[in-house]
Every structure is written in C-alpha cells, then in structure tokens.
Design an enzyme around this catalytic site. Structure first.
Site, PDB file in Angstrom:
ATOM      1  N   GLN A 191       0.841  -1.198   0.000  1.00  0.00           N
ATOM      2  CA  GLN A 191       0.000   0.000   0.000  1.00  0.00           C
ATOM      3  C   GLN A 191       0.877   1.250   0.000  1.00  0.00           C
ATOM      4  OE1 GLN A 191      -2.693  -2.064   3.300  1.00  0.00           O
ATOM      5  NE2 GLN A 191      -3.362   0.034   3.006  1.00  0.00           N
ATOM      6  N   PHE A 222      -5.945  -4.100   3.417  1.00  0.00           N
ATOM      7  CA  PHE A 222      -6.693  -3.889   4.663  1.00  0.00           C
ATOM      8  C   PHE A 222      -5.832  -3.266   5.759  1.00  0.00           C
ATOM      9  CE2 PHE A 222      -8.542  -7.678   2.536  1.00  0.00           C
ATOM     10  CZ  PHE A 222      -9.719  -7.086   2.106  1.00  0.00           C
ATOM     11  N   GLU A 226       0.328  -1.540   4.655  1.00  0.00           N
ATOM     12  CA  GLU A 226       0.684  -0.124   4.711  1.00  0.00           C
ATOM     13  C   GLU A 226       2.160   0.001   5.093  1.00  0.00           C
ATOM     14  OE1 GLU A 226      -1.939   2.512   6.928  1.00  0.00           O
ATOM     15  OE2 GLU A 226      -0.365   4.014   7.118  1.00  0.00           O
ATOM     16  N   ARG A 304      -5.488   7.512  16.799  1.00  0.00           N
ATOM     17  CA  ARG A 304      -6.830   7.428  16.216  1.00  0.00           C
ATOM     18  C   ARG A 304      -7.827   6.816  17.201  1.00  0.00           C
ATOM     19  NH1 ARG A 304      -9.610   8.292  11.298  1.00  0.00           N
ATOM     20  NH2 ARG A 304      -7.847   8.747   9.954  1.00  0.00           N
ATOM     21  N   PHE A 338      -8.028   1.484  11.879  1.00  0.00           N
ATOM     22  CA  PHE A 338      -6.794   2.080  12.397  1.00  0.00           C
ATOM     23  C   PHE A 338      -6.916   2.518  13.858  1.00  0.00           C
ATOM     24  CE2 PHE A 338      -3.126   5.111  11.982  1.00  0.00           C
ATOM     25  CZ  PHE A 338      -2.262   4.316  11.267  1.00  0.00           C
ATOM     26  N   ALA A 503      -6.044   5.309   5.249  1.00  0.00           N
ATOM     27  CA  ALA A 503      -6.859   6.309   5.931  1.00  0.00           C
ATOM     28  C   ALA A 503      -8.145   6.642   5.158  1.00  0.00           C
ATOM     29  CB  ALA A 503      -6.043   7.581   6.205  1.00  0.00           C
ATOM     30  N   GLU A 706     -13.018   2.615   5.238  1.00  0.00           N
ATOM     31  CA  GLU A 706     -12.976   2.041   6.586  1.00  0.00           C
ATOM     32  C   GLU A 706     -14.286   2.124   7.387  1.00  0.00           C
ATOM     33  OE1 GLU A 706      -9.421   4.544   7.118  1.00  0.00           O
ATOM     34  OE2 GLU A 706      -8.697   2.916   8.378  1.00  0.00           O
TER      35      GLU A 706
HETATM   36  N1  MTE Z   1     -11.327  -2.969   0.225  1.00  0.00           N
HETATM   37  C1  MTE Z   1     -10.740  -4.004  -0.397  1.00  0.00           C
HETATM   38  N2  MTE Z   1     -11.447  -4.711  -1.289  1.00  0.00           N
HETATM   39  N3  MTE Z   1      -9.454  -4.363  -0.132  1.00  0.00           N
HETATM   40  C2  MTE Z   1      -8.692  -3.683   0.792  1.00  0.00           C
HETATM   41  O1  MTE Z   1      -7.531  -4.022   1.017  1.00  0.00           O
HETATM   42  N4  MTE Z   1      -8.622  -1.830   2.433  1.00  0.00           N
HETATM   43  C3  MTE Z   1      -9.409  -0.990   3.324  1.00  0.00           C
HETATM   44  C4  MTE Z   1     -10.511  -0.263   2.539  1.00  0.00           C
HETATM   45  N5  MTE Z   1     -11.238  -1.179   1.719  1.00  0.00           N
HETATM   46  C5  MTE Z   1      -9.294  -2.578   1.476  1.00  0.00           C
HETATM   47  C6  MTE Z   1     -10.626  -2.242   1.130  1.00  0.00           C
HETATM   48  C7  MTE Z   1      -8.617   0.006   4.028  1.00  0.00           C
HETATM   49  S1  MTE Z   1      -7.833  -0.444   5.437  1.00  0.00           S
HETATM   50  C8  MTE Z   1      -8.531   1.299   3.593  1.00  0.00           C
HETATM   51  S2  MTE Z   1      -7.685   2.467   4.457  1.00  0.00           S
HETATM   52  C9  MTE Z   1      -9.170   1.731   2.355  1.00  0.00           C
HETATM   53  O2  MTE Z   1      -9.876   0.685   1.700  1.00  0.00           O
HETATM   54  C10 MTE Z   1      -8.090   2.271   1.415  1.00  0.00           C
HETATM   55  O3  MTE Z   1      -8.606   2.680   0.211  1.00  0.00           O
HETATM   56  P1  MTE Z   1      -9.317   4.110   0.008  1.00  0.00           P
HETATM   57  O4  MTE Z   1      -8.450   5.090   0.691  1.00  0.00           O
HETATM   58  O5  MTE Z   1      -9.337   4.229  -1.444  1.00  0.00           O
HETATM   59  O6  MTE Z   1     -10.664   3.996   0.637  1.00  0.00           O
HETATM   60  N1  HPA Z   2      -4.897   6.197   8.930  1.00  0.00           N
HETATM   61  C1  HPA Z   2      -4.283   5.221   8.261  1.00  0.00           C
HETATM   62  N2  HPA Z   2      -2.996   5.134   8.109  1.00  0.00           N
HETATM   63  C2  HPA Z   2      -2.253   6.083   8.668  1.00  0.00           C
HETATM   64  C3  HPA Z   2      -2.819   7.122   9.388  1.00  0.00           C
HETATM   65  C4  HPA Z   2      -4.217   7.186   9.518  1.00  0.00           C
HETATM   66  O1  HPA Z   2      -4.793   8.078  10.140  1.00  0.00           O
HETATM   67  N3  HPA Z   2      -1.828   7.893   9.835  1.00  0.00           N
HETATM   68  C5  HPA Z   2      -0.691   7.314   9.401  1.00  0.00           C
HETATM   69  N4  HPA Z   2      -0.935   6.221   8.689  1.00  0.00           N
HETATM   70 MO1  MOS Z   3      -6.237   1.406   6.095  1.00  0.00          MO
HETATM   71  S1  MOS Z   3      -6.037   0.612   7.967  1.00  0.00           S
HETATM   72  O1  MOS Z   3      -5.857   3.049   6.649  1.00  0.00           O
HETATM   73  O2  MOS Z   3      -4.836   0.854   5.319  1.00  0.00           O
END
Ligand code: MTE
Ligand code: HPA
Ligand code: MOS
Length: 750
Positions: A191, A222, A226, A304, A338, A503, A706
């Site tokens: 990520q 998920f 990261e 968080r 998170f 995030a 999330e």
């Molecule tokens: N959805 C899928 N299918 N796969 C993933 O790994 N990660 C989740 C969420 N949805 C994830 C997911 C997490 S932890 C985050 S922070 C967000 O997607 C990241 O993507 P976005 O910032 O585009 O929402």
């Molecule tokens: N969310 C997810 N990942 C992060 C954050 C947060 O707020 N801060 C640093 N890494």
């Molecule tokens: Mo999502 S836990 O901020 O990768």
C-alpha cells in the site's frame, strides 16, 4: 460505471506479483525466523543449510551495506535480528536458493541456540512491568474528574477486544530485478510504494533514485500492507544488490500468519457518568494497546483510538489516555479503522453496562447523546455537517425499528430454544490521515497523440475500486469516454514521495490531484479550441469526445483537437499536487482540526441465538449510510458490505490466540475462522443518506473504505441482548470476539 477490474478479475487475468513473468536467472527467497518470542541469540549454525546444493547464499544483518533499520515512526526495528529476538517469527536470516523447495529444505537445516528471556504477551502485563513503545497520549475536554460528582449514575468497567488477522487473499511478496548501474526494480504488493523505496534505499545504503517500486494491484491490503509489505521487498533487494540476479519472495500463508502483525488487541478501563435524564456528562478511558515488539504504526493507531473514543456522541467532559504497550508479539499494525474500532467498542460497552445497571435499553442512552451541529470533539474540532441524528432517525424510520423491536420481544416471549437480539450502532469516522503532513498526493497525466489518456497517481488499487474512481474523475473533467483513459500502475518513478494508500483518503487525495491536472490540460486545450472555432475560451466545453461551443456540440472532435494542439506545440502532459487545506493539529495541546470531514451512519442488527448450542445467526443488518454524493454506488456498496463482514468477523469469530510462550496458536485457517457465506447476515440492506457531501471529498463522494467496518460492532451487542433474554442472570461481559463458546457459557451462567 462498473469496477474497471471486474472483467479481468472474473476471467482470472488480473495480474499480481505472483503472475509476473520471471527472468531466466531468477532465484527464490525464504525467511528464517525466530522460534522463540524473546531471548539472546547465542549461536546460529547455517553450515548444513549453506552446504545444500542449490542454496546460493544465506543473508544476515552482517550483509547489510546501509542500515539494519526499518522503523518508520520510531527507529526500533531491525530488518534482521542481530543479538536478540523480540517475537516468535522475527526475521533472522534470508535464504536465497535456486528454487523455493530448496530454500525450504535449507531452512529446516538451520539450528539456533537462544537463551530465553521472560515473555510478555498481554498489554496489561506490559503496563505492570513498565514496558512501553513511547510516552502515553491523552485527550481532554472539560473536567471529567469534577463532573462525576454531579452525575446520577457513575459506572466503571473493563473491556477487551482482540486482534484480527488481515487475511488478504494475496500474501505478502515482492519480485526484485536488478537494472543497470546498481538500480533495482521492486514489484511489490504494498500500500506504500514510497515506504518500500525509502526503506530499501536506507538498508541498501543507496540513494532513493536507485530504487523503483511498481505496484500493479493488491489482492487485498486492509492496512496489513501499509507498513508491513516493506521488509519482504527490502530483503529481496538486499539479495539483488549482492547477487545481481532477480529474486522472488512470496510468503506462504503459514509464514505470513506467523511473521506479520495484526490488528492491535486492546484492554481498556473506563468510567462513565450520566445525569438522571441519561446525558453522558463525563467519560474517562485508559486504553492499553498491545503494540507488539516494535512501534510500526502503533503510535498513529493509538492516536486514532483517542480520536474515536466518543464515537457518535457528544460528551462535554472527556479524559482519555492511551498506552502503546511493548510486548513480545509480532509488531501489530494498521487494520481497517486504524484503532478507531477499538476506541468505539469501549464507549459502546460502557453504554451497555450502564443501561443494564439502570435497567433500560442501551439505545435510550445512545439516542440521548448523539452528536449535533457545532458540538466539540474532545480534540477541539467543531462538528459541522453532522449526520449522526439524521442517519439514526432515518434508520429507525425507514427500517421500522419499533416494529423490529416488538417482533424480537414477541419472539423471545414465545421461544426458549432460540432467542433474538437487536441493536443500533451509530458510527462517526474522521477522514484524513491523523498526521496532517501525510495528506497530500500527486497525479501525472499524459494525453497521447491519438487522444488516448494515461493517468498515474500515488493511489494503490487493493480491491477498493480506487482506479475506477480515478478513471471517472479524469474522464469527467476531460469530457472523454471511459475507454480513452487508462489507469497506469502505481510507480515511484512516475509519481514520487507518496503517502500510503490508506486512511480511506486515497480517492480524495489522488482524485483531487487528477482533477487539478486534468483541469490544467483542459484550460490549455480550451485556448486551442477557441482559436479553431473563432470563439472565446469561456464558451468552450468538452463532452463525450467532442468540443462544445455555447453548450452545442461542434464538429471538432477530441482527436482532431489533440492533433491540432500537438501541431501548435502545446504541452499535453501535466503534473499536479494536492494538499488538503483546512486541516491542522497541535500535538502539544492535542487540539486542532485534524479531519477534512466525518462520515456518519447507523446500523440496525438483529440476531438469533441457538440457546442449546450457543451458535448464532445474523438475521439482518440494515444501514443508513452517509455517502455524500456517491460517485459510484457499485463500488461504494461493495465497500459497505465488505467492511461490515470484516467487522462482524472481528466481533464474533476471529479469535487470535498466542501461547504464554508467545507462539501464534491460531496459525492456520483450521484454527482461525473468518466469516463465510453461512455466517454472513441473511439480509444486508443499505439505504444511502443523500447529503450535500463535503467539498473536501472527491466529487463530494465521501470516503467509504474504513467506516462500514464499525457497523459490525452492533453485532456484539445484539448477541448480548439475545443471551440476556434467555438468561437474566447473565452478567454482561465486554470481551470480543463473542464466540459461540462464550455465548454458551453466558447462556448457562448462574
Ligand atoms: N477494500 C478491499 N477490497 N481491499 C482492501 O484491502 N482496504 C481498506 C478499505 N477497503 C481494502 C478495502 C482500508 S484499510 C482502507 S484504508 C481503504 O480501503 C483504502 O482505500 P481508500 O483510501 O481508497 O478507501
Ligand atoms: N490512517 C491510516 N494510516 C495512517 C494514518 C491514519 O490516520 N496515519 C498514518 N498512517
Ligand atoms: Mo487502512 S487501515 O488506513 O490501510
């Protein structure tokens, strides 16, 4: 628009690290990791392994030319252990061999002598022994200590929520290939491509420009990728630096489960005070976060937890403190929410405990305290465009809550073999990286000679549909059809210095950058078109692959315009940088405006418990969710359902277990149960709350990554209700997950 990956996904044609064509001289890596959770390494004997035919080299910290350090927030984690090990599964050496099978054989031939030291596996024990990652953090609003004296009801209690395994379908891995002059290309399942690049450069002792990181897509992250995709890519890079041959390293499932960190388990202690009319006037919590053996992202996650400790409620007097407790578990890490879900579980538990004490339904307390416009969060941000009450009352009305509740009550009057429970779960989730500095992104757009478009950003596609959203943004601003636009891989050479895709902010940050870059291109092209059509720029617009003049379609096509622009030597590439305005946070005061906006929602959950077996079914989860103006319901609804399922798993069945010796016991899918189709709710319904959205959300389409996970918390309390309906003697416990074993014990507790 359909998710642009659906065609290749369904046909099995989507590419992941493991699908890449390998160079002929490729080698394979495997990690040798600690068989003890804590101790001094007396000696390691690699001789038999090294002698095995096909083993090329076994790397240890001694082979590192740069720094043996992969810590991000705190520099406390070696790539490979030196004299001590701090968790079971900690990488010690890296075997590179001609095949994976040979590397595996070699691993079994390594012997290690460790002088064992005391092992800490729980946060409570760590706190007692003063074992911490860093100093605790506290958020304060008003004066909670003083206010308890004025409260009618004051109650104290303890909660526990367990960790959670990410279980991305695609395990961690990287394919590393030497380029010219000491450069290395890493195709990583991460990520955070920049985190991989930066750390590889540091460990190898080379400038960042020698390392190119490319990400095609992830088979799920998920949060687990990261930070924790980095070490595996760096190990492969170290081997490439030394051997000048490609190295592929994919963790098998057992290694991945054993060696990677998970969601943080939390032990928490709360005190809550309410007035006679059920207003929560004071709330105090001490959160003990089980951080594992190194910091990883724990300090940010702890922060968080504090941000979300009051969930959707306004509480005027709050005092929350979080300790990141150092234990001998693999460093725990980011996981959808998170730290937010862990915080929200505590306030929801506290509300249940008080309601039970007073003898009322928990929803009465919830309803009395929902956040309203201009309420102050404990971190100083003033709540605006609040939809907490709106989603709550819409859910109650649209899903006929009172009728559902009556049905549950009537059912429980008539049945003893099965009982039902119902709960309401509001959510409020802040959108932005809590670390203000991280809220920025870039995009690089090329319009090619033939009018086709290539879009590069820092966004990583991990199944959440961000590439589809980036395409929609580019297409709509440029006024071209979708098939003209291609979303490129995420690559550090094209888009540099990126924040991780995390995030829930990826679409907002990168989408705004795409929007800015496309607007600049359009401004340039508008000039060309105005000249060609002998008109003024303000009269020109772009739609459906044609130039429009005064909102009327002209004969001038997009392709022709691009040909003309080229002939006039107009730049057809653009790079843009976006940084979220308005956000700020002062850590010395623990006050500020950290979030661009909040996402709201309410879920109604009904469950049926089998009172003979202790098993349960989730009858329905019905949600009213604040999407703002969703730019893609297909994608966003997918996020709601996926997040919900993951939250239900965390709250009900996913039970991480470590032995007292720090060994992971739930180390396979036979011992770690995740939700399948049978444990999914029988009905899942989502009604969008159409709101104005937020100008900081891309196209006013609020983030959905999330927040929906936290709807799953409602399941815990619905099950609790059903248990209590069967056994009035049941003393409420707040110890997640609520597994069938615990349900059964609760049903027959005296
Ligand atoms: N959805 C899928 N299918 N796969 C993933 O790994 N990660 C989740 C969420 N949805 C994830 C997911 C997490 S932890 C985050 S922070 C967000 O997607 C990241 O993507 P976005 O910032 O585009 O929402
Ligand atoms: N969310 C997810 N990942 C992060 C954050 C947060 O707020 N801060 C640093 N890494
Ligand atoms: Mo999502 S836990 O901020 O990768």
């Amino acid at each position: 628009m359909k998710n642009i990956d659906s065609f290749t996904h369904v046909r099995g044609e989507s590419l992941y690290v493991d699908d890449l064509m390998l160079r002929q001289d490729v080698l394979f890596g495997l990690c040798f990791d600690s068989p003890k959770a804590h101790g001094k390494i007396k000696s390691v004997d690699y001789s038999k392994a090294e002698a095995l035919k096909g083993v090329i080299k076994i790397f240890t910290y001694k082979d590192i030319l740069g720094e043996n350090q992969i810590g991000g927030i705190i520099q406390d984690e070696p790539l490979w252990a030196e004299d001590e090990v701090h968790f079971w599964g900690q990488p010690i050496a890296f075997i590179v061999a001609e095949t994976e099978a040979i590397a595996k054989k070699a691993r079994a031939l390594i012997t290690i002598d460790i002088e064992e030291l005391p092992v800490i596996t729980t946060a409570k024990e760590a706190k007692e022994k003063g074992s911490f990652i860093n100093a605790p953090r506290s958020f304060k609003l008003g004066d909670s200590a003083k206010t308890f004296a004025d409260c009618e009801y004051v109650f104290e209690g303890e909660t526990f929520s367990n960790g959670q395994e990410h279980l991305y379908l695609e395990t961690q891995g990287c394919y590393a290939v030497p380029q010219e002059n000491g450069s290395i290309k890493l195709t990583s399942s991460t990520q955070g491509p920049t985190a991989v690049q930066k750390t590889a450069a540091r460990v190898l002792g080379v400038p960042m420009h020698k390392i190119e990181v490319d990400v095609i897509r992830l088979g799920g992250g998920f949060g687990g990728k990261e930070d924790q995709a980095t070490p595996w890519a760096v190990m492969a890079a170290v081997a490439v630096q030394y051997l000048n041959r490609p190295v592929k390293f994919m963790l098998n499932r057992h290694d991945d489960l054993r060696m990677t960190g998970k969601r943080h388990p939390y032990s928490s202690f709360y005190k809550i005070g309410l007035t006679k009319d059920l207003k929560i006037k004071a709330f105090e919590v001490e959160f003990l976060q089980n951080s594992g053996a190194a910091a990883d992202l724990s300090p940010a996650i702890a922060e968080r937890t504090l941000f979300h400790a009051c969930n959707s409620y306004f509480i005027p007097n709050v005092s929350t403190t979080v300790y990141s407790c150092k234990t001998n578990l693999p460093p725990n890490t980011a996981f959808r929410g998170f730290g937010g879900p862990q915080g929200m579980f505590v306030i929801e538990s506290a509300i249940s405990a008080v309601a039970d004490k007073i003898g009322i339904d928990r929803r009465q307390i919830q309803e009395e305290n929902l956040l309203a416009e201009n309420d102050e969060f404990s971190y100083g941000q003033i709540a605006t465009q609040v939809e907490a009450k709106n989603t709550w009352f819409s859910a109650k009305e649209k899903f006929q809550f009172e009728k559902l509740e009556d049905e549950v009550f009537a059912f429980n009057q008539e049945n003893k073999r099965f009982t039902k429970g119902i709960s309401l779960m509001p959510i409020t989730f802040g959108i932005s990286f809590t670390n203000t500095q991280m809220n920025h992104a870039r995009a690089l757009i090329h319009i090619y000679l033939d009018g086709s478009v290539g879009v590069s950003t820092g966004a990583v596609e991990m199944g959440q549909g961000v590439n589809t959203k980036m395409l929609q943004v580019a297409q709509s601003v440029l006024g071209v059809s979708a098939n003209r636009v291609k979303i490129e891989t995420t690559n550090t050479t094209r888009v540099a210095n990126t924040s991780p895709s995390a995030a829930s902010s990826t679409a907002d940050l990168n989408g705004k950058a795409v929007e800015m870059a496309c607007k600049s291109l359009i401004d340039r092209l508008r000039k060309v078109a105005a000249k060609m059509l002998s008109s003024e720029e303000k009269n020109i617009s772009f739609q459906e692959d044609f130039v429009y003049l005064d909102a009327e379609k002209t004969a001038l096509s997009w392709e022709e315009l691009i040909t003309q622009a080229m002939a006039q030597r107009v730049a057809l590439s653009e790079n843009a940088h976006y940084a979220t305005p308005i956000i700020h946070f002062d850590k010395t005061k623990e006050k500020g405006h950290p979030f661009a906006y909040h996402v709201y929602g309410t879920a109604i959950t009904t469950v049926t418990v089998d009172c003979l077996r202790g098993t349960y079914e989730i009858d329905a989860v019905k949600m009213v969710h604040d999407f703002g103006k969703s730019m893609n319901y297909a994608v966003d609804m997918g996020q709601i359902e996926g997040g919900l399922a993951q939250g239900i798993g965390w709250m009900t069945m996913e039970e991480i277990a470590y032995g007292k010796d720090g060994r992971l016991l739930s180390n396979a899918l036979s011992t770690y149960k995740i939700p399948d189709i049978f444990s999914a709710p029988k009905t899942v319904e989502t009604i969008p709350l159409e709101t104005e959205g937020s100008e900081w959300a891309i196209k006013k389409s609020k983030a959905t990554g999330e927040p929906p996970l936290m709807y799953g918390i409602g399941t815990y309390f619905a099950i609790q209700k059903a248990v209590k309906a069967f056994n009035p003697n049941y003393k409420l416990k707040f110890h997640a997950p609520f597994t069938p074993e615990k349900v059964l014990m609760g049903l027959y507790e005296k």
